[in-house]
Design an enzyme around this catalytic site. Structure first.
Site, PDB file in Angstrom:
ATOM      1  CG  ASP A   1     -45.607  63.365 -14.678  1.00  0.00           C
ATOM      2  OD1 ASP A   1     -45.997  64.237 -13.899  1.00  0.00           O
ATOM      3  OD2 ASP A   1     -44.394  63.243 -14.996  1.00  0.00           O
TER       4      ASP A   1
ATOM      5  CG  HIS B   1     -47.120  62.111 -10.417  1.00  0.00           C
ATOM      6  ND1 HIS B   1     -45.845  62.351 -10.868  1.00  0.00           N
ATOM      7  CD2 HIS B   1     -47.187  60.770 -10.190  1.00  0.00           C
ATOM      8  CE1 HIS B   1     -45.174  61.204 -10.914  1.00  0.00           C
ATOM      9  NE2 HIS B   1     -45.972  60.236 -10.522  1.00  0.00           N
TER      10      HIS B   1
END
Ligand SMILES: *[C@@H]1O[C@H](CO)[C@@H](O)[C@H](O)[C@H]1NC(C)=O
Ligand SMILES: *[C@@H]1O[C@H](CO)[C@@H](O)[C@H](O)[C@H]1NC(C)=O
Ligand SMILES: *[C@@H]1O[C@H](CO)[C@@H](O)[C@H](O)[C@H]1NC(C)=O
Ligand SMILES: *[C@@H]1O[C@H](CO)[C@@H](O)[C@H](O)[C@H]1NC(C)=O
Ligand SMILES: *[C@@H]1O[C@H](CO)[C@@H](O)[C@H](O)[C@H]1NC(C)=O
Ligand SMILES: *[C@@H]1O[C@H](CO)[C@@H](O)[C@H](O)[C@H]1NC(C)=O
Length: 319
Positions: A144, A167
Site C-alpha cells: 500500500d 502505492h
C-alpha cells in the site's frame, strides 16, 4: 507514560542496547526507540532508551494465526512527544506497519519496511494528527502507501526515501464520509520511487471539507511509476459507487519541483480536481516525465485554476 507500543504477530523486534545495528536474519531486526528529552531527566545526557520488549513486543515472526482483515497495526505510537524512532525493520505486518497518531516532535530515521506488493493495507509509515515530524532515510517496499499522511497532520518533513513496490507517497485519503480534514506544511524531498502505482499523490473524497495546502514535492526521481504526479479529488475506495457532491477538501498551494523520470502510463501528470472546489495555486517547475518506450507522455489537468509553470515542464498542464 509517553510511549505506547502495541505490537503483534508478524513483526519481530529485537532490542539491542548498543550503538551498532544489525539484522541477524531476514525475520529479525534491531530496534531502538529513544526519548532523549524524557521529562524525568531534563538535564541528563543519557538518552532514555526503551526496550520494545517491555511494551509487549513478544512476537516471534511466525504466528500468522490472526486473520489479516481486522488485524492490528504492527507498531503504533500514540500521543508521543519528543520521540526518536531509529533503526527499526518491520517485515510483513498484517495491516499498517508503523503508525504515528497524535504525536508531536517526532523523528523517524533509518527505518526499513518490507512487505509483498500484493499485501493489502500494509502502509509503511502512516501519520494521523501528527505535527512537527521528520521522516528520513527510509527504505519502504510494501503493498500500500509507502507513506500516508492524513487528517490533522502539519509540519511534516520527509526526505531521502526509497519507495517501491507500493502505492507511493500519499497525502490522504481525506474527507471520507463527509468529514473535515486539514493537512498542511508537508515537504517531501529527495525521494526515489521505483515501480510504484503512484509517485506523489493527494487524494480526497467528494463531500469532505477542510483543506490540504502548502505541500511541496521536490527533487524526486520516478522509475517506471504508473501515476507519477497525481491529485485525485474524486477518490472513491468503496464498494458503493460515490456520487457527485458539491463540497470537497480544498487542495491548494502545491509545489512540484525538479521531478524527473519515467512513467509506466501515458498520463504522467493527472490532476483530477473537483468541479466545485477546483485545485488552486499549483506550481510546476522543472518537470520531465516520459514513458520509457515512447519518450513522451501526457498530462490531464481538470479543474485546476491559478496554476503556474516555470523552467522546463514536460508534460505541461497548459497543453
Ligand atoms: C543506526 O544505524 C546506523 C547505520 O547502520 C548506525 O550508524 C547508527 O549507529 C545506528 N543508530 C543506533 C542508535 O543504533
Ligand atoms: C511463535 O509463536 C507461536 C504462537 O505464539 C507458536 O505457535 C510458534 O511455535 C512460535 N514459533 C517459534 C519459531 O517460536
Ligand atoms: C481531524 O484532525 C483534527 C486535529 O487532530 C481533529 O480535531 C478532528 O477530529 C479530526 N477529524 C476527523 C474527522 O477525524
Ligand atoms: C459515516 O458516518 C455515518 C454518520 O456519522 C456513520 O453512521 C457511518 O458508520 C460512517 N461510515 C463510515 C464508513 O465511516
Ligand atoms: C477522475 O476520477 C474519477 C474517480 O477515480 C474517475 O472516475 C474519472 O474517470 C477520473 N477522470 C479523469 C479525467 O481521469
Ligand atoms: C485565479 O483564477 C481565476 C479563474 O481562472 C481568476 O478569475 C482569478 O483572477 C485568478 N486569481 C489569481 C490571483 O490569479
Amino acid at each position: 507514560m509517553a510511549i505506547q507500543f502495541l505490537l503483534f504477530s508478524f513483526l519481530v523486534l529485537l532490542f539491542n542496547n548498543g550503538a551498532s545495528s544489525y539484522i541477524s536474519s531476514e525475520d529479525l531486526s534491531n530496534s531502538l526507540a529513544e526519548a532523549p528529552s524524557y521529562n524525568n531527566h531534563p538535564n541528563s545526557d543519557e538518552q532514555n532508551i526503551f526496550s520494545v520488549d517491555d511494551y509487549g513486543a513478544k512476537a516471534n515472526g511466525s504466528d500468522d494465526s490472526e486473520p489479516c482483515r481486522d488485524a492490528p497495526t504492527a507498531l503504533y505510537f500514540y500521543h508521543c512527544r519528543h520521540l526518536k524512532v531509529r533503526n527499526i525493520t518491520s517485515k510483513d505486518s498484517q495491516q499498517m506497519h508503523i503508525v504515528f497518531s497524535h504525536c508531536h516532535n517526532v523523528e523517524a530515521v533509518h527505518l526499513t519496511i518490507r512487505a509483498p506488493d500484493w499485501s493489502p493495507n500494509t502502509d509503511g509509515i502512516h501519520l494521523s494528527s501528527t505535527r512537527n515530524m521528520r521522516i528520513s532515510n527510509c527504505f519502504i517496499g510494501t503493498g500500500d502507501d509507502c507513506i500516508s499522511i492524513v487528517n490533522g497532520s502539519r509540519n511534516v518533513h520527509v526526505d531521502n526515501i526509497v519507495c517501491g513496490p507500493g502505492h507511493g507517497i500519499s497525502i490522504g485519503s481525506l474527507g471520507s464520509n463527509n468529514s473535515r480534514a486539514h493537512v498542511s506544511k508537508v515537504h517531501v524531498e529527495k525521494a526515489t520511487l521505483i515501480g510504484t502505482d503512484n509517485g506523489v499523490r493527494i487524494k480526497t473524497w467528494q463531500g469532505g471539507h477542510g483543506h490540504a495546502k502548502n505541500i511541496h514535492f521536490e527533487d524526486i526521481s520516478m522509475c517506471n511509476v504508473y501515476n507519477p504526479i497525481i491529485i485525485n479529488q474524486n477518490y472513491c475506495d468503496s464498494k458503493i459507487p460515490c456520487y457527485q457532491q458539491d463540497s470537497a477538501v480544498a487542495v491548494r498551494e502545491v509545489v512540484y519541483k525538479n521531478i524527473r523520470g519515467t512513467s509506466a502510463s501515458d498520463i504522467s501528470i493527472n490532476f483530477n480536481c473537483s468541479s466545485t472546489v477546483p485545485c488552486k495555486y499549483i506550481k510546476l517547475q522543472d518537470i520531465s516525465l516520459v514513458s520509457p518506450d515512447s519518450f513522451t507522455s501526457r498530462s490531464s489537468c481538470i479543474n485546476v485554476i491559478n496554476s503556474t509553470e516555470s523552467g522546463s515542464v514536460f508534460p505541461s498542464c497548459n497543453a
